[in-house]
Write a protein that holds these residues in place. Sequence first.
Motif, PDB file in Angstrom:
ATOM      1  N   ARG A  63     -21.484  37.994   6.668  1.00 41.09           N
ATOM      2  CA  ARG A  63     -22.647  37.980   5.711  1.00 41.09           C
ATOM      3  C   ARG A  63     -22.071  38.178   4.165  1.00 41.09           C
ATOM      4  N   TYR A 128     -22.554  28.247   6.784  1.00 43.74           N
ATOM      5  CA  TYR A 128     -23.871  28.078   6.633  1.00 43.74           C
ATOM      6  C   TYR A 128     -25.090  29.434   5.074  1.00 43.74           C
ATOM      7  N   GLU A 130     -28.516  31.253   3.698  1.00 46.47           N
ATOM      8  CA  GLU A 130     -29.513  31.262   3.729  1.00 46.47           C
ATOM      9  C   GLU A 130     -30.334  31.733   2.392  1.00 46.47           C
ATOM     10  N   TYR A 132     -33.886  31.636   1.433  1.00 41.98           N
ATOM     11  CA  TYR A 132     -35.035  32.555   1.430  1.00 41.98           C
ATOM     12  C   TYR A 132     -36.572  31.994   1.816  1.00 41.98           C
ATOM     13  N   GLY A 135     -34.849  29.471   4.894  1.00 48.35           N
ATOM     14  CA  GLY A 135     -34.208  29.575   6.097  1.00 48.35           C
ATOM     15  C   GLY A 135     -32.535  29.502   6.213  1.00 48.35           C
ATOM     16  N   ILE A 136     -32.198  29.054   7.407  1.00 45.60           N
ATOM     17  CA  ILE A 136     -30.639  28.944   7.510  1.00 45.60           C
ATOM     18  C   ILE A 136     -30.373  27.658   7.636  1.00 45.60           C
ATOM     19  N   TYR A 142     -26.767  21.624   2.789  1.00 41.96           N
ATOM     20  CA  TYR A 142     -26.791  22.068   1.585  1.00 41.96           C
ATOM     21  C   TYR A 142     -26.464  21.553   0.691  1.00 41.96           C
ATOM     22  N   ARG A 154     -27.216  33.965   0.946  1.00 42.65           N
ATOM     23  CA  ARG A 154     -25.858  34.954   1.202  1.00 42.65           C
ATOM     24  C   ARG A 154     -25.578  33.484   1.602  1.00 42.65           C
ATOM     25  N   ILE A 156     -23.078  32.253   4.780  1.00 42.32           N
ATOM     26  CA  ILE A 156     -22.840  32.973   6.571  1.00 42.32           C
ATOM     27  C   ILE A 156     -21.673  32.811   7.044  1.00 42.32           C
TER      28      ILE A 156
END
Length: 263
Positions: A63, A128, A130, A132, A135-136, A142, A154, A156
Amino acid sequence: MFNGKNYLRPSTLEEAWTLNQNKNNKIIGGMLWLKMGHKNISTMIDLSDLGLSTIEENDQEFRIGAMCTLRELEEHSGMEQFFSGMIRNSIESIVGVQFRNLATVGGSVYSRFGFSDILTVFMALDSYVELYKGGIIPLEKYADMPYDQDILMRVIIKKRTRKGVYLSIRQTATDFPVLACAVSQNQEGAWKIIYGARPGKALAFESGLPEKPGLSDIEEAIGKLKSWGHFAGNMRGSAEYRKALAEALLRKAIRYTMDMTRA
């Protein structure tokens, strides 16, 4: 050069998110790319107090906080061991150590620059982001999303055993890549092939390679690559030049990856 009227270090993510909803405000990250633009910023938002500057590792994943620097990523022993140097190889040619001591992971991933080495290598792993509020979500999704006002917290990376390599071609050692290629294969034999600096942002190439490709399988994938219409030209090279490089890098990356999975 940019002009910032106010500077704030929010103490909560909610405060940072609220500030970021004003399009005249800006999250500043390491300020390396921001300073090359010409902007008037009402409030510069510094995320340094939000606990996003660490790399956490557990049995399942890494992470990586958005405020971690590229240098911290480059020197992380856990990722070095788990990904066989793939991430370090993608970072060590980015400008110089001083630059990498300031550039943040969040700034690099959020910006989704076409020349981004780090976006290319992350997409070749099981990565992935994250957000705010959002979510993930998979990094590949993305990368294709429009820019918004959410907070990238973050990156991940799942610890699903995946071997791979990162290769790039540069005109000079620390220049932007002319072309970047990250290739990996998981335990089930599935391949991921990502091209960056096409010169557009990183994009997956669906090769159709089987678990243990023979020469005919590789030639078939190369044939698909020749008709893959996602290379273009810019000051660093033509589309045809990039296509020729892509073929050479893919052959080399497949061979290296197969050697690693056999070891």
